[in-house]
Design an enzyme around this catalytic site. Structure first.
Site, PDB file in Angstrom:
ATOM      1  N   ASP A  31      35.943  20.729 -31.740  1.00  0.00           N
ATOM      2  CA  ASP A  31      35.201  20.114 -30.635  1.00  0.00           C
ATOM      3  C   ASP A  31      36.111  19.704 -29.476  1.00  0.00           C
ATOM      4  O   ASP A  31      35.759  19.868 -28.309  1.00  0.00           O
ATOM      5  CB  ASP A  31      34.423  18.897 -31.135  1.00  0.00           C
ATOM      6  CG  ASP A  31      33.357  19.296 -32.137  1.00  0.00           C
ATOM      7  OD1 ASP A  31      32.880  20.444 -32.048  1.00  0.00           O
ATOM      8  OD2 ASP A  31      33.022  18.475 -33.010  1.00  0.00           O
ATOM      9  N   GLU A  83      28.587  21.712 -20.596  1.00  0.00           N
ATOM     10  CA  GLU A  83      27.998  23.028 -20.797  1.00  0.00           C
ATOM     11  C   GLU A  83      26.692  23.113 -20.023  1.00  0.00           C
ATOM     12  O   GLU A  83      25.949  22.143 -19.977  1.00  0.00           O
ATOM     13  CB  GLU A  83      27.658  23.178 -22.282  1.00  0.00           C
ATOM     14  CG  GLU A  83      28.521  24.121 -23.048  1.00  0.00           C
ATOM     15  CD  GLU A  83      28.028  24.211 -24.488  1.00  0.00           C
ATOM     16  OE1 GLU A  83      28.083  25.288 -25.027  1.00  0.00           O
ATOM     17  OE2 GLU A  83      27.593  23.190 -25.032  1.00  0.00           O
ATOM     18  N   ASP A 121      31.861  17.817 -24.721  1.00  0.00           N
ATOM     19  CA  ASP A 121      31.169  18.732 -25.615  1.00  0.00           C
ATOM     20  C   ASP A 121      30.153  17.929 -26.413  1.00  0.00           C
ATOM     21  O   ASP A 121      30.519  17.057 -27.194  1.00  0.00           O
ATOM     22  CB  ASP A 121      32.182  19.414 -26.547  1.00  0.00           C
ATOM     23  CG  ASP A 121      31.512  20.397 -27.474  1.00  0.00           C
ATOM     24  OD1 ASP A 121      30.911  21.355 -26.964  1.00  0.00           O
ATOM     25  OD2 ASP A 121      31.572  20.200 -28.695  1.00  0.00           O
TER      26      ASP A 121
END
Ligand SMILES: [Zn+2]
Length: 409
Positions: A348, A267, A183
């Protein structure tokens, strides 16, 4: 043998005489680009004629003999030819709808020249270029074949660089049977699903503060003054420093990830979201797309798998333990407790774990019913086999269905 194009960029230190030559040559190259662009545009507008670099290079020979333009003959001929060829490429990209119409080059402190022959000396911390002689480099040239083309450029901060690209054979890294979710964030450079947080470079914020100060100072300087030029250089150097520090940290991170894990889930970048986002988001995205870019090519070189998870997947507000999804999670909430299973999540780390789960699920399309589980640090044995199979697949370039069946138990 598998080869990839790899580019190198090394800092160069031209001596005083060389710097004076380069000043003139960068200017000449810019003049040629702009003149050629004007002639081409006009020929097309007036007579519908599409001139090529070859047509124009005949003119260049003429210009060199024209009084007042003798300085054009000083520049290495191959650099001028290459300048015209680059313009051909620019036009080619425009006609293929890949790029905008070629633009005029502004007079600035930066510039570049492309040399076709890298010369005789190569590899001992120097490179020899046409008409320029031996150019000192910051480090020894990599042990690769000699490139056909070498670019010498100067940036706004007044630094010179030599860059080129060659075909190299990267060796695959050994399979390590580990996977990770990453992340990328603002407060930390990255958070891993193993629970590790990689901080931003320490001096990064200090540099940003200094940059802001210097930028304000530049705004107060009078245009065209000597002090403004001095200040401009200071700002450019500060910018360069920030970029350098960030780049260093990012390369460090991505190389480490590629070495330590077979399968990396990140992502996916959503371009539409970029346009809508606020400033903080933009910084985040800038770092993010760079991380993704580096991971993409590095995993390609070393035989790793990069999985991109849809950005709209609610990675922050889903519980990675029981899959319960919160209705809302504010940005400033760094920790939250799952109302169903009571697990206390770090925002996170939880997001990174969800990215890993979702990435694995994507890789196993068709095995959606399988319940995947990720623990901090080590994966469950099933998953280890899975990751190994996936890694081997990525290397052989095709999905090995037989192995997949075996893994499904
Ligand atoms: Zn839960």
């Amino acid at each position: 043998m598998r080869t990839v194009r790899r580019s190198y960029r090394l800092r160069a230190y031209p001596n005083g005489a060389q710097r004076r030559w380069l000043d003139r040559w960068f200017g000449a190259a810019r003049w040629l680009w702009n003149t050629a662009l004007e002639i081409r545009s006009e020929a097309y507008r007036e007579c519908g004629l599409r001139l090529t670099g070859n047509d124009l290079s005949r003119w260049v020979t003429q210009w060199k003999r024209t009084p007042g333009h003798e300085w054009l003959a000083e520049v290495p001929a191959t650099c001028l030819t290459q300048c015209l060829r680059d313009q051909d490429t620019a036009f080619g990209n425009f006609f293929a709808h890949r790029a905008r119409y070629p633009r005029f080059k502004r007079k600035s402190t930066s510039g570049s020249l492309r040399f076709q022959d890298a010369g005789r000396s190569w590899g001992r911390g120097v490179v020899s270029l046409a008409k320029l002689g031996t150019l000192k480099l910051a480090e020894s040239l990599p042990n690769v074949e000699r490139p056909d083309m070498v670019t010498l450029s100067r940036d706004a901060a007044g630094r010179y660089h030599v860059s080129f690209s060659v075909a190299v054979e990267p060796s695959l890294l050994p399979i390590v049977q580990r996977s990770v979710g990453v992340d990328v964030g603002l407060t930390h450079l990255a958070t891993l699903s193993t629970g590790e947080k990689i901080p931003n470079p320490k001096r990064y914020h200090a540099h940003l503060r200094y940059l802001r100060q210097q930028q304000r100072c530049l705004a107060r300087r009078q245009t065209g003054s000597r002090r403004r030029e001095k200040q401009r250089l200071r700002v450019a150097r500060a910018h360069a420093k920030v970029t350098q520090e960030r780049q260093y940290a990012l390369h460090n991170l991505t190389t480490r990830l590629v070495r330590e894990f077979d399968l990396i889930c990140v992502e996916d970048l959503n371009v539409k979201a970029l346009a809508r986002g606020r400033n903080a988001r933009a910084i985040h995205d800038a770092a993010f797309s760079e991380v993704r870019r580096q991971l993409a090519y590095k995993s390609g070189w070393y035989g790793r798998i990069l999985v991109e998870v849809d950005r709209w997947y609610p990675s922050s507000k889903t519980c990675s333990e029981c899959r319960y999804t919160l209705d809302e999670l504010r940005l400033d909430e760094r920790q939250w407790r799952c109302p169903r299973c009571g697990f206390c999540h770090d925002r996170d780390v939880n997001a990174a774990r969800n990215l890993l789960l979702e990435g694995l699920r994507q890789q196993l399309a068709g095995c959606d019913d399988r319940v995947l589980r990720v623990d901090a640090g080590d994966a469950c044995p099933e998953e280890e086999i899975l990751v190994q199979v996936l890694a081997e697949e990525a290397r052989s370039g095709h999905r090995n269905r037989f192995c997949m069946e075996q893994v499904r138990f």
